[in-house]
Design a protein around this motif. Structure first.
Motif, PDB file in Angstrom:
ATOM      1  N   ASN A 187      37.579  74.334  88.250  1.00 60.94           N
ATOM      2  CA  ASN A 187      37.783  72.994  87.616  1.00 60.94           C
ATOM      3  C   ASN A 187      37.665  71.859  88.676  1.00 60.94           C
ATOM      4  O   ASN A 187      38.725  71.010  88.889  1.00 60.94           O
ATOM      5  N   THR A 189      36.913  68.190  90.447  1.00 63.25           N
ATOM      6  CA  THR A 189      36.624  66.807  90.193  1.00 63.25           C
ATOM      7  C   THR A 189      36.181  66.163  91.436  1.00 63.25           C
ATOM      8  O   THR A 189      37.025  66.292  92.558  1.00 63.25           O
ATOM      9  N   ASN A 191      35.945  62.403  93.357  1.00 66.90           N
ATOM     10  CA  ASN A 191      36.723  61.172  92.979  1.00 66.90           C
ATOM     11  C   ASN A 191      36.037  60.110  94.099  1.00 66.90           C
ATOM     12  O   ASN A 191      35.955  60.370  95.141  1.00 66.90           O
ATOM     13  N   ASN A 213      35.541  59.078  88.207  1.00 68.22           N
ATOM     14  CA  ASN A 213      35.934  60.527  88.524  1.00 68.22           C
ATOM     15  C   ASN A 213      34.912  61.449  87.712  1.00 68.22           C
ATOM     16  O   ASN A 213      34.488  60.981  86.534  1.00 68.22           O
ATOM     17  N   GLN A 215      33.578  64.895  86.280  1.00 69.58           N
ATOM     18  CA  GLN A 215      34.215  65.824  85.687  1.00 69.58           C
ATOM     19  C   GLN A 215      35.541  66.057  86.042  1.00 69.58           C
ATOM     20  O   GLN A 215      36.171  66.984  86.396  1.00 69.58           O
ATOM     21  N   ASN A 216      36.179  65.083  85.588  1.00 72.72           N
ATOM     22  CA  ASN A 216      37.618  65.023  85.423  1.00 72.72           C
ATOM     23  C   ASN A 216      38.240  66.083  84.135  1.00 72.72           C
ATOM     24  O   ASN A 216      37.634  66.012  83.252  1.00 72.72           O
ATOM     25  N   ARG A 217      39.411  66.413  84.408  1.00 78.50           N
ATOM     26  CA  ARG A 217      40.101  67.536  83.260  1.00 78.50           C
ATOM     27  C   ARG A 217      41.292  66.758  82.761  1.00 78.50           C
ATOM     28  O   ARG A 217      42.030  66.102  83.215  1.00 78.50           O
ATOM     29  N   GLY A 235      34.724  69.320  81.857  1.00 73.78           N
ATOM     30  CA  GLY A 235      34.686  68.070  82.703  1.00 73.78           C
ATOM     31  C   GLY A 235      34.079  66.768  81.975  1.00 73.78           C
ATOM     32  O   GLY A 235      33.065  67.144  81.111  1.00 73.78           O
ATOM     33  N   ASN A 237      33.340  62.553  82.556  1.00 73.01           N
ATOM     34  CA  ASN A 237      33.248  61.511  83.502  1.00 73.01           C
ATOM     35  C   ASN A 237      34.177  60.419  83.050  1.00 73.01           C
ATOM     36  O   ASN A 237      34.295  60.159  82.016  1.00 73.01           O
ATOM     37  N   ALA A 302      42.772  62.775  90.666  1.00 70.76           N
ATOM     38  CA  ALA A 302      42.015  63.219  89.213  1.00 70.76           C
ATOM     39  C   ALA A 302      43.220  63.240  88.019  1.00 70.76           C
ATOM     40  O   ALA A 302      42.683  63.264  86.907  1.00 70.76           O
TER      41      ALA A 302
END
Length: 334
Positions: A187, A189, A191, A213, A215-217, A235, A237, A302
């Motif tokens: 996972n 991310t 930044n 960001n 592939q932020n979660r 993910g 963006n 993130a």
């Protein structure tokens, strides 16, 4: 003899500032950190340096470098609450950051809030970070949050491009970092941050932190047992814009506030209200302590724009009634 060109040539600006701030053991020179603000210490250093110029030292009220520096605010901590201040690290400086977020217990819910110390009796989400100054402009950092929030590790590098103390119209730093959950195993991310600030007076400063960001979660409380891996999440963006301010109400005490709205793809992460926080911050020597209230349990890049609503699975948990208590502790080791 600070009027001696030889003595002045043997001293760097950094050494003069450090001596004023930390004092010198075994000599009558005391430490002035915690008694003078950083801006006032910079002004004294400028005065000491001026003694070797052969010119009359700048008078109070004159348009001198010392006076310009005295109008510049120096933040006490690397963070307001979760929003970075862009504070530079001295060359070879080493800073430790601790954060605690008591996100499971609202601070102001029901008549029993006082009996539980506004939630301080509850379960905390503690995080721990380190910063090191490679030069006076370039620094690296590492940060880790616990299993309850996905046990992410964040690795970052920052470059401080502009400094009001050096005569720039604003402070500006640029930071790149990568977050990976399950101890930097999944996972991920990426930044990109801009950390901008501008002094209003020597007692107040405004902050603007746009963050992109990749592939932020979604910010969730990790299901299952603590030792089990966090789930694989899609993910997304995102783009957020953090805005904050600090106002000194005493020479070593400031009121702080921040808000971090997610401008792009917030609903896809379950963010329907912006993360925000407010509190009080105390600086003392090489320490800073911030006590505040927030609706966001995340502290790494993130996660800081996420809110308590997704974390506890309650859409109303990010309203003012869901505010929880938390604190930050910063220690500059050297």
């Amino acid at each position: 003899d600070f009027t001696s060109a030889k003595i002045q040539g043997s001293l760097s600006d950094e050494a003069i500032t450090k001596t004023i701030r930390d004092g010198r053991k075994g000599t009558p020179m005391p430490a002035w950190a915690g008694k003078l603000s950083d801006a006032e210490i910079q002004s004294v250093a400028a005065f000491v340096r001026s003694l070797g110029s052969g010119k009359k030292p700048p008078a109070a009220g004159a348009g001198s470098v010392g006076r310009e520096k005295a109008t510049v605010y120096t933040p006490a901590d690397d963070y307001l609450f979760s929003l970075p201040t862009g504070r530079p690290v001295d060359r070879h400086g080493f800073i430790v950051n601790f954060t605690h977020r008591f996100a499971f217990n609202p601070a102001f819910s029901g008549p029993g809030g006082g009996a539980t110390l506004l939630g301080l009796d509850g379960f905390s989400i503690p995080s721990f970070g380190l910063r090191y100054g490679i030069t006076d402009k370039l620094s690296v950092s590492a940060y880790r949050s616990p299993s309850l929030i996905g046990r992410p590790i964040e690795l970052g590098i920052a470059y401080h491009a502009l400094d009001e103390h050096a005569g720039s119209p604003l402070n500006a730093a640029f930071r790149f970092s990568v977050d990976g959950q399950d101890d930097f195993a999944k996972n991920f991310t990426t930044n990109f941050e801009g950390e901008f600030s501008r002094s209003i007076t020597r007692r107040a400063q405004l902050y603007f932190v746009p963050t992109f960001n990749l592939q932020n979660r979604r910010l969730i409380s990790k299901p299952g047992q603590l030792w089990e891996a966090p789930p694989a999440l899609p993910g997304i963006n995102t783009l957020s814009l953090g805005v904050g301010g600090a106002l000194d109400i005493r020479p070593t005490v400031a009121l702080i506030a921040e808000v971090i709205p997610t401008l792009v793809n917030g609903p896809e992460l379950g963010i329907h209200r912006p993360a925000y926080a407010f509190g009080i911050q105390k600086r003392l020597y090489h320490h800073a302590f911030t006590l505040g209230f927030s609706n966001s349990p995340g502290s790494i890049v993130a996660q800081r724009a996420g809110t308590r609503a997704t974390f506890v699975g309650d859409p109303s948990a990010d309203t003012p009634g869901g505010l929880f208590i938390g604190f930050d502790l910063m220690r500059q080791i050297y």
